[in-house]
Design a protein around this motif. Structure first.
Motif, PDB file in Angstrom:
ATOM      1  N   SER A  17       1.372  10.657  -2.923  1.00  0.00           N
ATOM      2  CA  SER A  17       2.368   9.931  -2.141  1.00  0.00           C
ATOM      3  C   SER A  17       2.670   8.613  -2.842  1.00  0.00           C
ATOM      4  CB  SER A  17       1.864   9.655  -0.718  1.00  0.00           C
ATOM      5  OG  SER A  17       1.555  10.860  -0.040  1.00  0.00           O
ATOM      6  N   THR A  18       3.906   8.181  -2.744  1.00  0.00           N
ATOM      7  CA  THR A  18       4.312   6.912  -3.336  1.00  0.00           C
ATOM      8  C   THR A  18       4.647   5.930  -2.229  1.00  0.00           C
ATOM      9  OG1 THR A  18       5.227   8.056  -5.263  1.00  0.00           O
ATOM     10  CG2 THR A  18       5.894   5.773  -4.926  1.00  0.00           C
ATOM     11  N   LEU A  19       4.039   4.769  -2.301  1.00  0.00           N
ATOM     12  CA  LEU A  19       4.281   3.725  -1.321  1.00  0.00           C
ATOM     13  C   LEU A  19       5.331   2.777  -1.886  1.00  0.00           C
ATOM     14  CD1 LEU A  19       3.064   2.725   1.473  1.00  0.00           C
ATOM     15  CD2 LEU A  19       1.830   1.067   0.108  1.00  0.00           C
ATOM     16  N   TYR A  20       6.444   2.626  -1.151  1.00  0.00           N
ATOM     17  CA  TYR A  20       7.552   1.795  -1.602  1.00  0.00           C
ATOM     18  C   TYR A  20       7.674   0.548  -0.732  1.00  0.00           C
ATOM     19  CZ  TYR A  20       9.211   6.008  -4.050  1.00  0.00           C
ATOM     20  OH  TYR A  20       9.315   7.108  -4.848  1.00  0.00           O
ATOM     21  N   TYR A  21       8.089  -0.529  -1.388  1.00  0.00           N
ATOM     22  CA  TYR A  21       8.512  -1.731  -0.669  1.00  0.00           C
ATOM     23  C   TYR A  21      10.028  -1.801  -0.758  1.00  0.00           C
ATOM     24  CZ  TYR A  21       9.686  -6.627   0.132  1.00  0.00           C
ATOM     25  OH  TYR A  21      10.264  -7.786   0.586  1.00  0.00           O
ATOM     26  N   TRP A  50      10.097  -4.008   4.279  1.00  0.00           N
ATOM     27  CA  TRP A  50       9.197  -3.121   5.003  1.00  0.00           C
ATOM     28  C   TRP A  50       8.663  -2.065   4.047  1.00  0.00           C
ATOM     29  CZ3 TRP A  50      14.432  -2.716   5.115  1.00  0.00           C
ATOM     30  CH2 TRP A  50      15.008  -1.458   4.951  1.00  0.00           C
ATOM     31  N   LEU A  51       7.687  -1.285   4.522  1.00  0.00           N
ATOM     32  CA  LEU A  51       6.999  -0.302   3.703  1.00  0.00           C
ATOM     33  C   LEU A  51       7.398   1.119   4.103  1.00  0.00           C
ATOM     34  CD1 LEU A  51       3.402  -1.836   3.733  1.00  0.00           C
ATOM     35  CD2 LEU A  51       5.107  -2.021   1.914  1.00  0.00           C
ATOM     36  N   VAL A  52       7.548   1.971   3.108  1.00  0.00           N
ATOM     37  CA  VAL A  52       7.830   3.383   3.316  1.00  0.00           C
ATOM     38  C   VAL A  52       6.945   4.180   2.359  1.00  0.00           C
ATOM     39  CG1 VAL A  52       9.535   5.226   3.088  1.00  0.00           C
ATOM     40  CG2 VAL A  52      10.206   3.051   4.083  1.00  0.00           C
ATOM     41  N   LYS A  53       6.310   5.235   2.869  1.00  0.00           N
ATOM     42  CA  LYS A  53       5.489   6.094   2.005  1.00  0.00           C
ATOM     43  C   LYS A  53       6.031   7.519   2.040  1.00  0.00           C
ATOM     44  CE  LYS A  53       1.032   7.110   2.828  1.00  0.00           C
ATOM     45  NZ  LYS A  53      -0.440   6.948   2.897  1.00  0.00           N
ATOM     46  N   ILE A  54       6.234   8.094   0.863  1.00  0.00           N
ATOM     47  CA  ILE A  54       6.798   9.428   0.725  1.00  0.00           C
ATOM     48  C   ILE A  54       5.799  10.325  -0.002  1.00  0.00           C
ATOM     49  CG2 ILE A  54       8.699  10.821  -0.179  1.00  0.00           C
ATOM     50  CD1 ILE A  54       9.579   8.876   1.958  1.00  0.00           C
TER      51      ILE A  54
END
Length: 357
Positions: free
Chosen positions: A76-80, A96-100
């Motif tokens: 999974s990649t955690l994006y800002y 905010w943070l999003v994880k895909i």
């Protein structure tokens, strides 16, 4: 006298220079944004090609899955994400943070809880169904790895993945360190033989190209991915302090987060939980306690932990705190040692949700 152009056109940069710049781009996000600048930039650099296609099917492992045929290694990649303010008079913006979790194709990608491997389904009401990334500043915060059973569940494993020089992974399960080489014909799990820390390892991370692991006494070891040689970096602490230790990379340094889930109750009847943070001084072979994280927020996750400056999120977020889920989201302040549910801190809740607009 005719005045020349005051600045060069980006589209006029020579192809050799563009290729040199692109050679330093390490993430899919950076390559996509580079190629989106203009047609000449897009033609000069090919699309990002992931050297691995996740999930990866792993060989049978008796100590983990006695009744399962295989495991899957997920990434999974955690994006800002940050949306710049639309008001010229405002210098503040909210991130905010999003994880895909990545699948074999875009249709198999899933939105994941930023602090756990669990899929978010259905989407929260304010979460948009699509995002035009050209309207945001985006960068990758971390890669998170997990071991998944065929039924979709995740076990209590800590996983570190090393892509170089040969892809391999190290896991902690039941206090033991196991290694798996992902290239070659002899793909089998190997137990790291260490009689000093039997059944007591808590965490493992990839740091400076090598695996670093810590046991519940604070003893830290380094394992070379190529030779599997084990080197003690920090000896055991004199006393067994906290009961759950986590390793966190922050600004190029390695931190140790020690959690104290004491069987004590405060006046409100809640279990008292405390944290202490230490920094690795590798030359001195010791952990040195860190009294303040300054403006940074430390996020403790099930599959990865990380730090980010509080100013990245705006909205009144303050640093020098630890955010974690157990099982509800909690905030621990290193300033005063106060622990409180996140629903008492709406400014921190917004870290995990995009703006309503």
């Amino acid at each position: 006298m005719k005045r020349g152009r005051s600045r060069a056109e980006w589209s006029d940069l020579p192809k050799e220079l563009l290729e040199t710049i692109a050679g330093h781009l390490q993430t899919k996000t950076d390559v996509c944004r580079f190629r989106s600048v203009c047609k000449s930039w897009r033609l000069s650099v090919p699309p990002f090609k992931n050297p691995f296609f996740f999930p990866l099917c792993l060989p049978f492992f008796e100590p983990i899955n006695r009744h399962q045929a295989f495991l899957s290694l997920t990434q999974s990649t955690l994006y800002y994400l940050n949306q710049p303010s639309l008001s010229p008079s405002s210098s503040s913006s909210r991130g905010w943070l999003v994880k895909i979790r990545e699948g074999r194709d875009d249709l198999q990608n899933h939105l994941i809880n930023p602090l756990s491997p669990l899929k978010i389904c259905p989407f929260p009401d304010p979460f948009p169904k699509t995002l035009n990334l050209s309207n945001f500043r985006v960068f990758e915060v971390a890669k998170c790895y997990g071991l998944q059973f065929p039924n979709g569940s995740f076990g209590c494993f800590k996983v570190a993945f090393s892509p170089n020089p040969r892809p391999s992974l190290m896991i902690v399960t039941s206090g033991l360190l196991w290694h798996l080489q992902l290239s070659g014909h002899d793909n089998r799990w190997v137990l790291i033989d260490d009689m000093i820390s039997p059944l007591s390892y808590d965490d493992v991370v990839l740091y400076r190209g090598k695996f670093f692991a810590v046991d519940d006494y604070g003893r830290a070891v380094l394992i070379d991915p190529s030779s599997l040689g084990l080197t003690e970096i920090v000896p055991r602490m004199i006393a067994r302090e906290g009961q759950k230790k986590r390793l966190v990379k922050s600004k190029g340094e390695l931190l140790l987060v020690d959690r104290y889930p004491d069987k004590k109750w405060d006046k409100s009847g809640d279990i008292k939980v405390e944290f202490r943070v230490f920094k690795l001084e590798i030359e001195q072979k010791r952990w040195v306690e860190v009294k303040s994280l300054d403006d940074r927020i430390l996020f403790l996750g099930h599959d990865c932990s990380f730090t980010l400056p509080a100013r990245c999120f705006g909205g009144g977020c303050k640093g020098n705190c630890i955010v974690f889920a157990d099982p509800v989201f909690m905030v621990f302040s290193l300033n005063d040692g106060k622990l409180s549910p996140m629903d008492q801190h709406p400014e921190y809740i917004s870290i995990f949700y995009p703006p309503s607009t």
